[in-house]
Motif scaffolding. Structure first.
Motif, PDB file in Angstrom:
ATOM      1  N   ASN A  82       1.145  -1.576   0.069  1.00  0.00           N
ATOM      2  CA  ASN A  82       0.209  -0.661   0.261  1.00  0.00           C
ATOM      3  C   ASN A  82       0.661   1.486  -0.202  1.00  0.00           C
ATOM      4  OD1 ASN A  82       0.311  -1.026   2.790  1.00  0.00           O
ATOM      5  ND2 ASN A  82      -0.198   0.344   3.403  1.00  0.00           N
ATOM      6  N   SER A  85       3.583   3.130  -5.043  1.00  0.00           N
ATOM      7  CA  SER A  85       3.209   2.890  -6.254  1.00  0.00           C
ATOM      8  C   SER A  85       2.748   1.438  -7.400  1.00  0.00           C
ATOM      9  CB  SER A  85       3.480   4.115  -7.316  1.00  0.00           C
ATOM     10  OG  SER A  85       3.370   4.277  -8.492  1.00  0.00           O
ATOM     11  N   GLU A 105       0.334  -5.796 -12.216  1.00  0.00           N
ATOM     12  CA  GLU A 105      -1.022  -6.098 -12.391  1.00  0.00           C
ATOM     13  C   GLU A 105      -1.610  -7.433 -11.634  1.00  0.00           C
ATOM     14  OE1 GLU A 105      -0.714  -5.539 -16.447  1.00  0.00           O
ATOM     15  OE2 GLU A 105       2.233  -5.002 -16.392  1.00  0.00           O
ATOM     16  N   LEU A 132      -4.637  -4.894  -2.573  1.00  0.00           N
ATOM     17  CA  LEU A 132      -5.445  -4.309  -3.492  1.00  0.00           C
ATOM     18  C   LEU A 132      -6.553  -3.247  -2.854  1.00  0.00           C
ATOM     19  CD1 LEU A 132      -6.292  -8.086  -5.026  1.00  0.00           C
ATOM     20  CD2 LEU A 132      -5.341  -6.005  -5.863  1.00  0.00           C
ATOM     21  N   GLN A 133      -6.773  -2.343  -3.461  1.00  0.00           N
ATOM     22  CA  GLN A 133      -7.868  -1.011  -2.998  1.00  0.00           C
ATOM     23  C   GLN A 133      -9.217  -1.396  -3.430  1.00  0.00           C
ATOM     24  OE1 GLN A 133      -8.953   1.001  -0.802  1.00  0.00           O
ATOM     25  NE2 GLN A 133      -6.834   1.623  -0.243  1.00  0.00           N
ATOM     26  N   ASP A 135     -12.108   0.199  -4.383  1.00  0.00           N
ATOM     27  CA  ASP A 135     -12.650   0.836  -4.724  1.00  0.00           C
ATOM     28  C   ASP A 135     -11.770   0.156  -6.755  1.00  0.00           C
ATOM     29  OD1 ASP A 135     -14.589   1.408  -3.603  1.00  0.00           O
ATOM     30  OD2 ASP A 135     -13.700   3.219  -2.705  1.00  0.00           O
ATOM     31  N   MET A 136     -10.660   0.260  -6.071  1.00  0.00           N
ATOM     32  CA  MET A 136      -9.958   0.579  -7.863  1.00  0.00           C
ATOM     33  C   MET A 136     -10.036  -1.131  -8.657  1.00  0.00           C
ATOM     34  SD  MET A 136      -8.712   3.075  -7.581  1.00  0.00           S
ATOM     35  CE  MET A 136      -7.064   3.125  -8.911  1.00  0.00           C
ATOM     36  N   VAL A 137     -10.598  -2.025  -7.902  1.00  0.00           N
ATOM     37  CA  VAL A 137     -10.049  -3.429  -8.437  1.00  0.00           C
ATOM     38  C   VAL A 137     -11.573  -4.316  -8.175  1.00  0.00           C
ATOM     39  CG1 VAL A 137      -7.936  -3.273  -8.665  1.00  0.00           C
ATOM     40  CG2 VAL A 137      -9.316  -4.215  -6.552  1.00  0.00           C
ATOM     41  N   ARG A 138     -12.508  -3.679  -7.362  1.00  0.00           N
ATOM     42  CA  ARG A 138     -13.535  -4.635  -7.834  1.00  0.00           C
ATOM     43  C   ARG A 138     -14.484  -4.513  -8.852  1.00  0.00           C
ATOM     44  NH1 ARG A 138     -17.881  -0.212  -5.909  1.00  0.00           N
ATOM     45  NH2 ARG A 138     -19.272  -2.224  -4.476  1.00  0.00           N
ATOM     46  N   TYR A 139     -14.530  -3.902 -10.099  1.00  0.00           N
ATOM     47  CA  TYR A 139     -15.055  -4.238 -11.233  1.00  0.00           C
ATOM     48  C   TYR A 139     -14.357  -5.193 -12.042  1.00  0.00           C
ATOM     49  CZ  TYR A 139     -18.675  -0.153 -10.253  1.00  0.00           C
ATOM     50  OH  TYR A 139     -19.996   0.149 -10.446  1.00  0.00           O
ATOM     51  N   ARG A 151     -17.091  -3.814  -1.466  1.00  0.00           N
ATOM     52  CA  ARG A 151     -16.206  -3.105  -0.818  1.00  0.00           C
ATOM     53  C   ARG A 151     -15.574  -3.107  -0.126  1.00  0.00           C
ATOM     54  NH1 ARG A 151     -17.207   2.204   0.690  1.00  0.00           N
ATOM     55  NH2 ARG A 151     -15.493   3.257  -0.469  1.00  0.00           N
ATOM     56  N   HIS A 153     -11.885  -5.650   1.270  1.00  0.00           N
ATOM     57  CA  HIS A 153     -10.617  -6.296   1.004  1.00  0.00           C
ATOM     58  C   HIS A 153     -11.278  -8.318   1.196  1.00  0.00           C
ATOM     59  CE1 HIS A 153      -7.698  -2.773   1.191  1.00  0.00           C
ATOM     60  NE2 HIS A 153      -8.592  -2.525   1.915  1.00  0.00           N
TER      61      HIS A 153
END
Length: 389
Positions: A82, A85, A105, A132-133, A135-139, A151, A153
């Motif tokens: 976390n 980057s 990735e 794995l944040q 909001d960034m990967v839930r889709y 939403r 982990h």
């Protein structure tokens, strides 16, 4: 196969203003020596390689040098935490040699690095799960298009490990290692606790990693196992990064992965550049040499005289050249446990812990301390990234 599990290097971090790069370089030299002397086949680095998204130049150079040296004798697999980057850490991953692999990735987390083993047990598949944040990967990780994951982990890491197990199912006889940066607990108490918390912190159940031979975790700074046995472990950080870690025995984790997938673990202590010590006493005691055994340590000093001593800072520094925090806390003052003096040198996590104690009447436990630490580190990383824009 012999695996060395490490992580949470936080290259570029400071300790209450003290530059740690020299000590981090010494640890990396030690790491290279261990890998060579122990004939390590695989080195896994479980995230938080850097301390912030845009690291100092010397930290980048340091990482480049150590990856080059480690890859001379072992395969190296790195995944972001976390603090990192993922885009910057993973830059150039596609053109790196097979000996150095940065798995950054989320879209490719089910594509393992295959490492040949000389023990007759067949290949080992190494999967990287970056931080794995939700909001960034839930889709992106949702099994059904346009139906995003919860939403939490738990939801996103669970989806990631489902993909890993699906890939493993097509590789019969292959042993598995997952390198992940996450906050893993024994179990989740209820569905409501799966919602994301302040700071983006949420626990992931131990059972999420069922079916994996060894899970190399990063995120918590104390070396520890999760659950029964050594199959799921945190390596911890190689150095103490706060006074709250002063009693940790820092180490790297040497893992023997047998041909049948069983593991044995040996914790190898890392060098201690300077001890972290709390000193509490009157200015007279300090100047008399009562604490002389701590003169070479990083110390946090509380001076207990009733009246604020003249030239307090200079007199303490004369005795303790490596003092990082100096406060005046009179021994005969009223109860101060709920109102500890806060200064620029105070550890933010300890300040927050004090507030929890004051507000609830009880000190936070290890899980709550980890949540406080993660919330602070996430906020600090976000502010650092904003400042660099």
């Amino acid at each position: 196969m012999r695996i060395l599990h490490t992580g949470d290097w936080h290259l570029g971090r400071t300790l209450l203003g003290a530059d740690l790069l020299e000590h981090q370089a010494a640890f990396l030299d030690h790491l290279v020596q261990v890998v060579r002397e122990r004939a390590v086949d695989l080195v896994v680095v479980a995230g938080d390689v850097y301390d912030r998204a845009i690291p100092p130049v010397e930290a980048v150079r340091m990482l480049s040098r150590v990856l080059e040296r480690l890859s001379e004798t072992a395969t190296v697999v790195v995944t972001p935490g976390n603090h990192d980057s993922a885009v910057r850490l993973g830059f150039g991953a596609g053109v790196m040699s097979d000996r150095v692999r940065i798995l950054a990735e989320p879209s490719r987390l089910a594509e393992p690095v295959l490492v040949d083993a000389a023990d007759g047990g067949g290949p080992v598949a190494v999967y990287g799960l970056p931080y794995l944040q939700p909001d960034m990967v839930r889709y992106a990780l949702a099994p059904v298009p346009d139906e995003p994951l919860a939403r939490s982990h738990q939801a996103v890491v669970g989806a990631a490990t489902d993909l890993v197990r699906a890939d493993l199912a097509g590789r019969p006889g292959t042993r598995s290692v997952v390198v992940a940066h996450a906050f893993v607990g024994g179990a989740l108490a209820s569905d409501s606790e799966q919602d994301i918390r302040v700071g983006g912190v949420d626990r992931v159940a131990e059972s999420t990693f069922d079916g994996i031979d060894y899970v190399a975790l990063g995120h918590l700074h104390g070396p520890q196992r999760v659950g029964v046995g050594d199959r799921i472990r945190y390596a911890g950080s190689p150095l103490a990064f706060s006074f709250g870690e002063r009693n940790h025995t820092k180490s790297v984790t040497l893992v023997e992965l047998a041909a049948d997938g069983s593991v044995t673990v040996d914790l190898l202590p890392t060098p201690v550049p300077r001890r972290l010590v709390d000193v509490r006493g009157s200015i007279g005691q300090i100047e008399s040499g009562a604490f002389a055994e701590h003169v070479d340590a990083w110390v946090r000093v509380a001076v207990t005289d009733t009246v604020h001593p003249e030239r307090l800072y200079a007199r303490v520094k004369d005795r303790f050249p490596h003092a990082l925090a100096i406060t005046h806390e009179p021994a005969d003052a009223p109860e101060r446990s709920a109102a500890r003096a806060v200064s620029a040198t105070s550890d933010p996590v300890e300040v927050a812990a004090d507030f929890v104690t004051y507000a609830t009447g009880g000190a936070p436990d290890e899980v709550e301390l980890a949540i406080l630490r993660d919330a602070y580190e996430s906020a600090a990383a976000a502010l650092a990234e904003q400042g660099a824009r």
